[in-house]
Scaffold this motif. Structure first.
Motif, mmCIF file in Angstrom:
data_model
loop_
_atom_site.group_PDB
_atom_site.id
_atom_site.type_symbol
_atom_site.label_atom_id
_atom_site.label_comp_id
_atom_site.label_asym_id
_atom_site.label_seq_id
_atom_site.Cartn_x
_atom_site.Cartn_y
_atom_site.Cartn_z
ATOM 1 N N THR A 98 50.177 -69.190 83.627
ATOM 2 C CA THR A 98 51.719 -68.941 83.930
ATOM 3 C C THR A 98 51.807 -67.488 84.590
ATOM 4 O OG1 THR A 98 51.811 -70.675 82.474
ATOM 5 C CG2 THR A 98 53.909 -69.523 83.082
ATOM 6 N N LEU A 99 52.706 -67.410 85.656
ATOM 7 C CA LEU A 99 53.013 -65.904 85.951
ATOM 8 C C LEU A 99 54.351 -65.397 85.548
ATOM 9 C CD1 LEU A 99 51.677 -66.714 89.604
ATOM 10 C CD2 LEU A 99 50.565 -65.648 87.633
ATOM 11 N N GLY A 100 54.182 -63.895 85.484
ATOM 12 C CA GLY A 100 55.506 -63.407 84.790
ATOM 13 C C GLY A 100 55.239 -61.677 85.075
ATOM 14 N N PHE A 101 56.502 -61.047 84.849
ATOM 15 C CA PHE A 101 56.212 -59.575 85.038
ATOM 16 C C PHE A 101 56.703 -58.853 83.690
ATOM 17 C CE2 PHE A 101 57.083 -61.471 89.301
ATOM 18 C CZ PHE A 101 55.905 -60.726 89.929
ATOM 19 N N ALA A 102 56.251 -57.872 83.415
ATOM 20 C CA ALA A 102 56.461 -57.052 82.042
ATOM 21 C C ALA A 102 57.724 -56.337 82.402
ATOM 22 C CB ALA A 102 55.380 -56.490 81.595
ATOM 23 N N ASP A 103 58.537 -56.002 81.604
ATOM 24 C CA ASP A 103 59.649 -55.138 81.729
ATOM 25 C C ASP A 103 59.115 -53.779 81.168
ATOM 26 O OD1 ASP A 103 59.995 -55.321 78.773
ATOM 27 O OD2 ASP A 103 61.790 -56.247 78.838
ATOM 28 N N GLU A 104 59.972 -52.753 80.988
ATOM 29 C CA GLU A 104 59.463 -51.409 80.308
ATOM 30 C C GLU A 104 58.742 -51.249 79.270
ATOM 31 O OE1 GLU A 104 62.691 -52.256 81.367
ATOM 32 O OE2 GLU A 104 62.703 -51.340 83.419
ATOM 33 N N ALA A 105 59.407 -52.416 78.273
ATOM 34 C CA ALA A 105 58.498 -52.438 76.790
ATOM 35 C C ALA A 105 57.612 -53.423 76.726
ATOM 36 C CB ALA A 105 59.932 -53.069 75.954
#
Length: 124
Positions: A98-105
């Protein structure tokens, strides 16, 4: 996933051909069921995603507990790679990435279309 994958300032990956891109089968599906995954080494959920009649329902382990609860995932459309080899995560077999993007944290936001599309639709 490498550390650089989470760094928004990292350079683009090595150039590939369109045929290379087509080898990665990324589809949209709708989350039908979710469960806590207390046996996972890192906090995670188990999800079941419906990719339509061509692919069916596939399972995935997702480390998204910072931004989502099991109660607000059912019905959400998400993108996933459906042609990776299945991977055993503790007692659970994860069948898709499953695909996603990480934020700064480092907390992951799932990759979703902004409008509903048919389950099983392929990214192009």
């Amino acid at each position: 996933m490498s550390h650089l994958a989470h760094d928004p300032q990292s350079p683009a990956a090595k150039e590939i051909t369109f045929d290379d891109f087509l080898k990665v089968d990324i589809r949209i599906g709708t989350i039908m069921r979710t469960e806590e995954f207390p046996e996972a080494r890192k906090p995670a959920y188990k999800i079941w995603i419906d990719f339509g009649t061509g692919i069916g329902i596939r399972k995935s382990s997702v480390q998204i507990v910072e931004k989502y609860t099991v109660n607000n995932l059912v019905g959400k459309q998400v993108a996933a790679v459906v042609n990776f080899q299945s991977r055993q995560i503790g007692p659970f077999m994860s069948q898709v990435l499953t695909l996603g993007f990480a934020d700064e944290a480092g907390a992951v936001t799932l990759f979703s279309p902004d409008k509903s599309v048919p389950n099983g639709a392929r990214l192009f």
